[in-house]
Motif scaffolding. Structure first.
Motif, mmCIF file in Angstrom:
data_model
loop_
_atom_site.group_PDB
_atom_site.id
_atom_site.type_symbol
_atom_site.label_atom_id
_atom_site.label_comp_id
_atom_site.label_asym_id
_atom_site.label_seq_id
_atom_site.Cartn_x
_atom_site.Cartn_y
_atom_site.Cartn_z
ATOM 1 N N PHE A 83 -5.173 2.865 2.335
ATOM 2 C CA PHE A 83 -5.998 2.225 1.308
ATOM 3 C C PHE A 83 -6.943 3.264 0.707
ATOM 4 O O PHE A 83 -7.387 4.199 1.393
ATOM 5 C CB PHE A 83 -6.822 1.077 1.885
ATOM 6 N N ARG A 84 -7.244 3.069 -0.578
ATOM 7 C CA ARG A 84 -8.225 3.913 -1.242
ATOM 8 C C ARG A 84 -9.257 3.032 -1.935
ATOM 9 O O ARG A 84 -8.903 2.083 -2.643
ATOM 10 C CB ARG A 84 -7.543 4.790 -2.289
ATOM 11 N N THR A 85 -10.529 3.329 -1.695
ATOM 12 C CA THR A 85 -11.628 2.634 -2.370
ATOM 13 C C THR A 85 -12.246 3.586 -3.378
ATOM 14 O O THR A 85 -12.621 4.710 -3.030
ATOM 15 C CB THR A 85 -12.695 2.180 -1.368
ATOM 16 N N LYS A 86 -12.338 3.162 -4.639
ATOM 17 C CA LYS A 86 -12.939 3.977 -5.694
ATOM 18 C C LYS A 86 -14.207 3.284 -6.174
ATOM 19 O O LYS A 86 -14.176 2.110 -6.546
ATOM 20 C CB LYS A 86 -11.962 4.170 -6.844
ATOM 21 N N ILE A 87 -15.327 4.029 -6.169
ATOM 22 C CA ILE A 87 -16.628 3.470 -6.558
ATOM 23 C C ILE A 87 -17.205 4.347 -7.661
ATOM 24 O O ILE A 87 -17.391 5.558 -7.468
ATOM 25 C CB ILE A 87 -17.599 3.410 -5.360
ATOM 26 N N ILE A 88 -17.471 3.754 -8.820
ATOM 27 C CA ILE A 88 -18.113 4.451 -9.938
ATOM 28 C C ILE A 88 -19.470 3.796 -10.178
ATOM 29 O O ILE A 88 -19.548 2.571 -10.366
ATOM 30 C CB ILE A 88 -17.256 4.385 -11.212
ATOM 31 N N THR A 89 -20.552 4.575 -10.135
ATOM 32 C CA THR A 89 -21.904 4.072 -10.373
ATOM 33 C C THR A 89 -22.586 4.928 -11.430
ATOM 34 O O THR A 89 -22.248 6.109 -11.618
ATOM 35 C CB THR A 89 -22.732 4.085 -9.086
ATOM 36 N N HIS A 90 -23.538 4.340 -12.121
ATOM 37 C CA HIS A 90 -24.352 5.030 -13.119
ATOM 38 C C HIS A 90 -25.816 4.849 -12.743
ATOM 39 O O HIS A 90 -26.339 3.723 -12.782
ATOM 40 C CB HIS A 90 -24.089 4.482 -14.523
ATOM 41 N N ILE A 91 -26.448 5.921 -12.347
ATOM 42 C CA ILE A 91 -27.858 5.885 -11.927
ATOM 43 C C ILE A 91 -28.623 6.877 -12.792
ATOM 44 O O ILE A 91 -28.310 8.074 -12.814
ATOM 45 C CB ILE A 91 -28.005 6.242 -10.433
#
Length: 751
Positions: A130-138
């Motif tokens: 499994f691969r988890t991809k997290i994109i955030t803008h801070i």
């Protein structure tokens, strides 16, 4: 002088002419009648195959839409959160969905600010990983993280992707969901990671003011539809396939033919068009149906359409039928050789000609003396055929002949008669013992056929119902007009609930599954289907509704008592009264939420005694709410588990932070163990003092059992694969290097 004719030749020629004429007329009539019936039967079979394929495809796809909409409800109600600090529960939920539904490729969330959270299957770090991809803008800065896990969801490594350009707001699924403001489906396409055909369902969710909060998406692979089509038995050499209205192939018995390389690229693929398919028969079937395809490339088909074509000197029948569902603008194609159904008729016609010739030659040689011995067995065969035609299988027609051909035909006919009788008995037993009620009515509502199971269910004799009007059994006759309207629009209904009454005016409820049958001119002819008694289920639902109303009444009574007390103090604490009113409204809202969720919600005092639990907690433990209130955790768990729970809750008390239990085992009232996933936090009063704990628990017993069985199967599979790898090591090494290079190239394309 009058010419005299020999009686010998008169009899011979007359007998020969009679034999030839009789056989010619009988064989021709039988051939053309049987051919017409079998052609219609073949069309009905193709229609039934198409309906079966439509039903299977709808069931395969509908689960993804339900998952997306359930996720939206959980996010809207606050059961799940998408904030960076609360991402773990959401990740576990996504992993659980992927484990439950093997045909799901990934689940993800896209937010209006460009944030993205995605969990999907990926084999880069190992098989079934499994691969988890997290994109955030801070603070205006974009950060992309990848988390890799193995097939058991155990952590492998984290990875930063500094130059990631992915933006969910630019994806077709996001834009289409935003445009329609409801659940949507994309057109099928080739998934980049798995290179398998797939489709995406997306659903948006909004806050109380109608502002977009995000879009939930589910990718699911549809290659199993090709496997289903490959297993369909359509005649001896027939096939079925599925394509989109834009002519893209969706499913084909040979899934390798579904893909084609994109022009100008060797790394990407697209779905092949029907006219590009490397299967000549399927292309000819499509051309023969003469489907209406506009200049925009979109195929327009409102009802089933038939075609006839030839391939390599063999005649074929074809049928194309559209999906009724708006979400899936697909068309099912079915074809098979005409000889699969008409070949036997042609063979019998030739056999009858040869048989007639033999009989005629024998008649010419034997004359009148042989006429009786020939006609008698033929008459016997005709008598048996007539009896069978009228359903008489008991009358015995003894046929004895000195002629081998006649006797063989008579014996074969007797065997055929026995086989038909056995088959009729078999299907009659099925018809008589079916659990649901099978029925047929004409378009005016007259009952044409109904199974004997109606006697067991409703104590009404089958014979008494034949010929009666179905309107007599509707509690509200106008409801049948409504059912007819739905059938005329969609040609079928599934799980359609109606209210009926029997001869004693007693009301009962039933669920219908039925289809509308048309005649050759496409006019509605009759309705056939099955009926299932759901009266007991309705009574249970009514009882549940009564319990719910009683609970609400008790809440209203308690609220009234509180309002009476508040009225006495209203003059002095008016502001406090307004606050309490808001709290009561919030309490009603959260009580309804707790009553409807599947997870157990509970509250404990500082000593570990239960002070509140919802219906789901009672269902999981097997205890009633009255039994659970006041019960300590040591009473429904082992000493080791109780000690573990004490330490966890002590940690929550000391740190003030919530905590999760990945595995918590309780002992139900039936002495069975139930394995739970649980999270808990503190309860504080208005002064900020800790007064207890609250938490949510999910029953994962069935899931753990499924995972345990899957692990055993995986171990067996891995053992077999390791044994096979010894013999193919050299080729495997080259293949693995090639897969690594393709994975790297795929990731570069994503960048």
């Amino acid at each position: 002088m009058n010419m005299k004719i020999s009686i010998r030749w008169t009899l011979i020629l007359g007998f020969l002419g009679l034999i030839w004429g009789t056989h010619l007329i009988t064989a021709s009539s039988s051939f053309f009648t049987s051919r017409s019936v079998l052609q219609e039967h073949a069309r009905q079979i193709m229609s039934n195959v198409a309906d079966l394929a439509k039903s299977h495809s709808s069931n395969h796809l509908s689960m993804a839409q339900k998952t997306a909409e359930l996720t939206v409800r959980m996010l809207t109600d606050g059961v799940l959160e998408h904030s960076d600090t609360r991402i773990e529960p959401l990740a576990r939920y996504f992993h659980n969905q992927l484990s439950l539904y093997p045909h799901f490729a990934g689940i993800y969330i896209g937010l209006p600010n460009g944030d993205f959270f995605d969990v999907r299957r990926h084999n880069k770090k190992g098989p079934d990983g499994f691969r988890t991809k997290i994109i955030t803008h801070i603070s205006g800065l974009k950060e992309t993280r990848l988390i890799w896990r193995n097939s058991r969801r155990q952590f492998i490594e984290k990875e930063q992707v500094p130059n990631d350009t992915y933006d969910p707001r630019l994806r077709p699924w996001y834009r289409k969901a935003l445009k329609h403001r409801r659940s949507i489906w994309t057109d099928p396409y080739i998934f980049f990671t798995s290179q398998k055909p797939g489709i995406t369902v997306a659903a948006p969710w909004y806050d109380a003011k109608g502002r977009l909060e995000g879009v939930v998406g589910v990718d699911l692979e549809i290659d199993s539809l090709s496997t289903f089509f490959a297993g369909l038995k359509i005649g001896q050499n027939g096939q079925a396939f599925l394509f989109n209205r834009n002519a893209d192939m969706v499913a084909f018995p040979d899934p390798a033919k579904l893909k084609i390389k994109t022009k100008g690229s060797t790394a990407t693929s697209r779905l092949v068009k029907i006219h590009e398919l490397e299967h000549a028969i399927s292309r000819k079937a499509f051309t023969a149906a003469r489907l209406d395809q506009g200049s925009d490339g979109i195929i327009r088909l409102d009802k089933e359409q038939f075609g006839y074509f030839e391939h390599q000197g063999q005649a074929y029948l074809a049928m194309f039928k559209p999906f009724a569902a708006e979400n899936w603008p697909w068309i099912i194609g079915v074809y098979f050789p005409a000889d699969d159904y008409l070949g036997a008729i042609k063979y019998n016609r030739r056999l009858n000609i040869y048989f007639t010739l033999v009989i005629s030659l024998i008649a010419a040689a034997a004359g009148i003396l042989l006429a009786k011995s020939i006609i008698k067995p033929i008459s016997g065969l005709a008598g048996q055929a007539h009896a069978i035609q009228h359903g008489d299988f008991e009358t015995i027609w003894p046929i004895r002949s000195i002629y081998k051909e006649l006797q063989t035909t008579a014996d074969t006919f007797a065997l055929m008669k026995a086989a038909v009788k056995t088959s009729q008995t078999k299907y009659k037993n099925i018809f008589n013992n079916i659990q649901d009620v099978y029925w047929e009515v004409d378009i005016d509502g007259r009952i044409l056929e109904i199974s004997p199971s109606v006697d067991r269910i409703y104590n009404v004799k089958r014979d008494a119902l034949i010929g009666q009007s179905i309107y007599d059994f509707y509690k509200i006759p106008q409801e049948r007009h409504k059912l007819l309207g739905v059938l005329k629009k969609h040609d079928r209904v599934m799980d359609y609930e109606i209210c009926l009454r029997d001869e004693t005016a007693q009301t009962f409820y039933a669920s219908l599954n039925c289809i509308l049958i048309h005649d050759k001119e496409e006019r509605p002819q009759k309705i056939i289907g099955s009926l299932r008694d759901i009266t007991a289920r309705k009574e249970v639902e009514a009882q549940l509704e009564k319990y719910r109303n009683d609970l609400e009444e008790k809440v209203k009574q308690r609220t009234a008592d509180l309002e009476q007390t508040n009225n006495q103090l209203r003059a002095e604490i008016e502001q406090r009264s307004q606050t309490e009113k808001a709290l009561r409204e919030s309490e009603d809202k959260h009580r309804n939420i707790l009553a409807s969720i599947q997870e157990a919600y509970f509250e404990l005092d500082l000593a570990g005694n239960i002070t509140f639990v919802n219906d789901a907690g009672c269902r999981i433990s097997g205890y009633s709410r009255e039994e659970l209130i006041g019960m300590n955790n040591r009473e429904y768990s082992s000493s080791e588990t109780a000690h573990l729970v004490y330490n966890k809750f002590n940690e929550i008390y000391r740190t003030g932070r919530s905590a999760s239990f990945t595995r918590y085992t309780i002992i139900g009232k039936d002495k069975r163990q139930h394995h739970l996933e649980m999270s808990a936090s503190l309860i504080k009063n208005a002064e900020g003092q800790t007064i207890g704990f609250r938490g949510v628990a999910r029953d994962i017993t069935d899931r753990l059992k499924t995972e345990n069985e899957n692990r055993k199967l995986e171990q067996k599979l891995h053992h077999a694969q390791r044994m096979k790898a010894i013999g193919t090591l050299a080729g495997g090494i080259a293949h693995d290097y090639n897969n690594l290079l393709m994975g790297i190239q795929g990731n570069v394309s994503l960048l």
